[in-house]
Design a protein around this motif. Sequence first.
Motif, PDB file in Angstrom:
ATOM      1  N   ILE A 293     101.347  31.413  -9.322  1.00  0.00           N
ATOM      2  CA  ILE A 293     100.489  31.708  -8.186  1.00  0.00           C
ATOM      3  C   ILE A 293     100.979  32.929  -7.405  1.00  0.00           C
ATOM      4  O   ILE A 293     100.214  33.568  -6.680  1.00  0.00           O
ATOM      5  N   HIS A 294     102.256  33.288  -7.566  1.00  0.00           N
ATOM      6  CA  HIS A 294     102.860  34.379  -6.794  1.00  0.00           C
ATOM      7  C   HIS A 294     102.717  35.754  -7.463  1.00  0.00           C
ATOM      8  O   HIS A 294     103.141  36.755  -6.892  1.00  0.00           O
ATOM      9  N   ASP A 295     102.179  35.827  -8.671  1.00  0.00           N
ATOM     10  CA  ASP A 295     102.169  37.071  -9.435  1.00  0.00           C
ATOM     11  C   ASP A 295     100.749  37.614  -9.597  1.00  0.00           C
ATOM     12  O   ASP A 295      99.805  36.861  -9.835  1.00  0.00           O
ATOM     13  N   GLU A 296     100.621  38.940  -9.492  1.00  0.00           N
ATOM     14  CA  GLU A 296      99.330  39.552  -9.778  1.00  0.00           C
ATOM     15  C   GLU A 296      99.205  39.794 -11.284  1.00  0.00           C
ATOM     16  O   GLU A 296     100.202  39.836 -12.007  1.00  0.00           O
ATOM     17  N   PHE A 297      97.982  39.939 -11.746  1.00  0.00           N
ATOM     18  CA  PHE A 297      97.744  40.241 -13.143  1.00  0.00           C
ATOM     19  C   PHE A 297      96.455  41.045 -13.260  1.00  0.00           C
ATOM     20  O   PHE A 297      95.722  41.228 -12.273  1.00  0.00           O
ATOM     21  N   VAL A 298      96.198  41.559 -14.457  1.00  0.00           N
ATOM     22  CA  VAL A 298      95.062  42.459 -14.678  1.00  0.00           C
ATOM     23  C   VAL A 298      94.140  41.880 -15.740  1.00  0.00           C
ATOM     24  O   VAL A 298      94.607  41.409 -16.789  1.00  0.00           O
ATOM     25  N   VAL A 299      92.847  41.899 -15.471  1.00  0.00           N
ATOM     26  CA  VAL A 299      91.832  41.561 -16.468  1.00  0.00           C
ATOM     27  C   VAL A 299      91.288  42.871 -17.025  1.00  0.00           C
ATOM     28  O   VAL A 299      90.818  43.727 -16.270  1.00  0.00           O
ATOM     29  N   ARG A 300      91.387  43.046 -18.325  1.00  0.00           N
ATOM     30  CA  ARG A 300      90.952  44.295 -18.969  1.00  0.00           C
ATOM     31  C   ARG A 300      89.805  44.027 -19.934  1.00  0.00           C
ATOM     32  O   ARG A 300      89.850  43.073 -20.717  1.00  0.00           O
ATOM     33  N   MET A 301      88.804  44.880 -19.860  1.00  0.00           N
ATOM     34  CA  MET A 301      87.676  44.817 -20.786  1.00  0.00           C
ATOM     35  C   MET A 301      87.525  46.174 -21.484  1.00  0.00           C
ATOM     36  O   MET A 301      87.565  47.217 -20.834  1.00  0.00           O
ATOM     37  N   LYS A 302      87.384  46.138 -22.796  1.00  0.00           N
ATOM     38  CA  LYS A 302      87.091  47.356 -23.547  1.00  0.00           C
ATOM     39  C   LYS A 302      85.628  47.299 -23.994  1.00  0.00           C
ATOM     40  O   LYS A 302      85.168  46.279 -24.512  1.00  0.00           O
ATOM     41  N   TYR A 303      84.896  48.404 -23.750  1.00  0.00           N
ATOM     42  CA  TYR A 303      83.477  48.416 -24.071  1.00  0.00           C
ATOM     43  C   TYR A 303      83.053  49.802 -24.546  1.00  0.00           C
ATOM     44  O   TYR A 303      83.774  50.786 -24.375  1.00  0.00           O
ATOM     45  N   ARG A 304      81.888  49.843 -25.138  1.00  0.00           N
ATOM     46  CA  ARG A 304      81.367  51.100 -25.689  1.00  0.00           C
ATOM     47  C   ARG A 304      79.988  51.385 -25.115  1.00  0.00           C
ATOM     48  O   ARG A 304      79.120  50.506 -25.083  1.00  0.00           O
ATOM     49  N   ILE A 305      79.810  52.618 -24.646  1.00  0.00           N
ATOM     50  CA  ILE A 305      78.482  53.106 -24.276  1.00  0.00           C
ATOM     51  C   ILE A 305      77.952  53.901 -25.464  1.00  0.00           C
ATOM     52  O   ILE A 305      78.558  54.882 -25.890  1.00  0.00           O
ATOM     53  N   LYS A 306      76.840  53.459 -26.026  1.00  0.00           N
ATOM     54  CA  LYS A 306      76.345  54.016 -27.287  1.00  0.00           C
ATOM     55  C   LYS A 306      75.538  55.292 -27.107  1.00  0.00           C
ATOM     56  O   LYS A 306      75.533  56.149 -28.006  1.00  0.00           O
ATOM     57  N   GLN A 307      74.862  55.420 -25.985  1.00  0.00           N
ATOM     58  CA  GLN A 307      73.983  56.572 -25.806  1.00  0.00           C
ATOM     59  C   GLN A 307      73.904  56.940 -24.335  1.00  0.00           C
ATOM     60  O   GLN A 307      74.193  56.122 -23.466  1.00  0.00           O
ATOM     61  N   SER A 308      73.542  58.178 -24.085  1.00  0.00           N
ATOM     62  CA  SER A 308      73.384  58.618 -22.698  1.00  0.00           C
ATOM     63  C   SER A 308      72.255  57.826 -22.053  1.00  0.00           C
ATOM     64  O   SER A 308      71.235  57.528 -22.692  1.00  0.00           O
ATOM     65  N   ILE A 309      72.457  57.513 -20.803  1.00  0.00           N
ATOM     66  CA  ILE A 309      71.466  56.686 -20.112  1.00  0.00           C
ATOM     67  C   ILE A 309      71.356  57.145 -18.668  1.00  0.00           C
ATOM     68  O   ILE A 309      72.352  57.536 -18.046  1.00  0.00           O
ATOM     69  N   ASP A 310      70.157  57.097 -18.147  1.00  0.00           N
ATOM     70  CA  ASP A 310      69.899  57.524 -16.772  1.00  0.00           C
ATOM     71  C   ASP A 310      70.124  56.345 -15.825  1.00  0.00           C
ATOM     72  O   ASP A 310      69.192  55.806 -15.228  1.00  0.00           O
ATOM     73  N   GLY A 311      71.358  55.906 -15.734  1.00  0.00           N
ATOM     74  CA  GLY A 311      71.702  54.781 -14.883  1.00  0.00           C
ATOM     75  C   GLY A 311      73.210  54.629 -14.826  1.00  0.00           C
ATOM     76  O   GLY A 311      73.954  55.373 -15.484  1.00  0.00           O
ATOM     77  N   LYS A 312      73.685  53.702 -14.032  1.00  0.00           N
ATOM     78  CA  LYS A 312      75.118  53.461 -13.872  1.00  0.00           C
ATOM     79  C   LYS A 312      75.483  52.156 -14.560  1.00  0.00           C
ATOM     80  O   LYS A 312      75.011  51.081 -14.167  1.00  0.00           O
ATOM     81  N   CYS A 313      76.328  52.239 -15.588  1.00  0.00           N
ATOM     82  CA  CYS A 313      76.773  51.052 -16.329  1.00  0.00           C
ATOM     83  C   CYS A 313      77.990  50.455 -15.608  1.00  0.00           C
ATOM     84  O   CYS A 313      79.106  50.988 -15.695  1.00  0.00           O
ATOM     85  N   VAL A 314      77.774  49.367 -14.895  1.00  0.00           N
ATOM     86  CA  VAL A 314      78.794  48.805 -14.002  1.00  0.00           C
ATOM     87  C   VAL A 314      79.446  47.574 -14.639  1.00  0.00           C
ATOM     88  O   VAL A 314      78.770  46.561 -14.879  1.00  0.00           O
TER      89      VAL A 314
END
Length: 421
Positions: A293-314
């Motif tokens: 409970i006393h330690d911080e940690f990181v959640v990591r996600m790896k993802y791919r954007i396949k094509q240009s898009i007129d929007g924000k991929c959040v």
Amino acid sequence: MPPIISVQNLGKKYVLGHQSQERYTALRDVMTNGVKRFAHKLRHPLATSKSDPTREDFWALKDINFDIQQGDRVGIIGRNGAGKSTLLKILSRITEPTVGQIKISGRVASLLEVGTGFHPELTGRENIFLNGAILGMSKAEIKKRFDEIVAFAEVEKFLDTPVKRYSSGMYVRLAFAVAAHLEPEILIVDEVLAVGDAQFQKKCLGKMEEVGKQGRTVLFVSHNMAMISNLCQKGIVLDGGRLAFQGHISEAVMKYYQGANAPDEASRRFESDTAALLGSQLIGVGDALDVTIHDEFVVRMKYRIKQSIDGKCVPNFHFFSADGNYVFVAGAEGVLAMPPGDYFADCTIPANLLNEGAYFVGLGLTTYYDAARFDVEFFDRNALTFNVIDPMDERSNRYGYAGPVPGVVRPKLTWNISKDI
């Protein structure tokens, strides 16, 4: 080193009776049917008997195999009816297995349910000596431990009272004190500790931990996963009478919760025409999926954007408690339109935020076009799991309290205490 407990092909069968549709059977009918069955056997000695619709075989345990080493502290986990209590009764030699065998090296002291192990007509004092004798201890050895047992159980005033007059709490206190202090090589404890108050539970947990550190073996059954995680190093998960998992306690806890929170296919979508989930990782979490409970940690996600898009991929991460309820959702800030390629999204979970317990992380990517329009590119509801443990050390703000702390978050806030002058 040979195991202190070895279980091989263990199975336990019970015969269940079902009431027949016939509400009343006369003695004449019973005798007539018996004569008919006997005559049928005489005429057809090789014929097999038809199955009795009023009786059913039920396997409480089946094909159970595991080894436990000396000094292991093992949590036995499973839902109601999984076979936990049956297994402990077999290991305690209260009941015999139907098939298979167990090999136990050393004395076993067990505390399975209120009322087990004591003679109700004998006094507390007499039951202490009786239990010691059952464990193979001499009278001198029992006397050596006697005062320590009485002090731990806090029943000095009632030592010469028959235990049938004890309250359930008094009974459990004395039973645990006897089981833990008479130096068994193996201590088996069921959920019965829940009968005691919080302070006594803390004493019991401390004593079981001490017993384990002395090289003795502890088997512990509880539905309190936080208590199991703190006390035990290893876990056994039973599901429907079968062994579902054996290994590190945090992995066992996660296996138990994964069975209860298995996602349906509708909650798992791994890619769209625009983006795809490539992988995920917990950084700063132990190999067995546990983090203090006393330690911080990181959640990591790896993802791919396949094509240009007129929007924000959040990127957005969804945190669920063990019972499947939402804890919170975190979405990345400052996201701009990004060109095609592979990306990492890291989210840091600060120390002293989440309460102890098991959690699931859902990973998603949402494309926002404007305030009114968005698309979910992918979402995996149970992509990651981890187990938060409170080591109850000097950094904990429990002040000796051993029970569960309510809530799914437990932030460490800034306090100021001053005297009113």
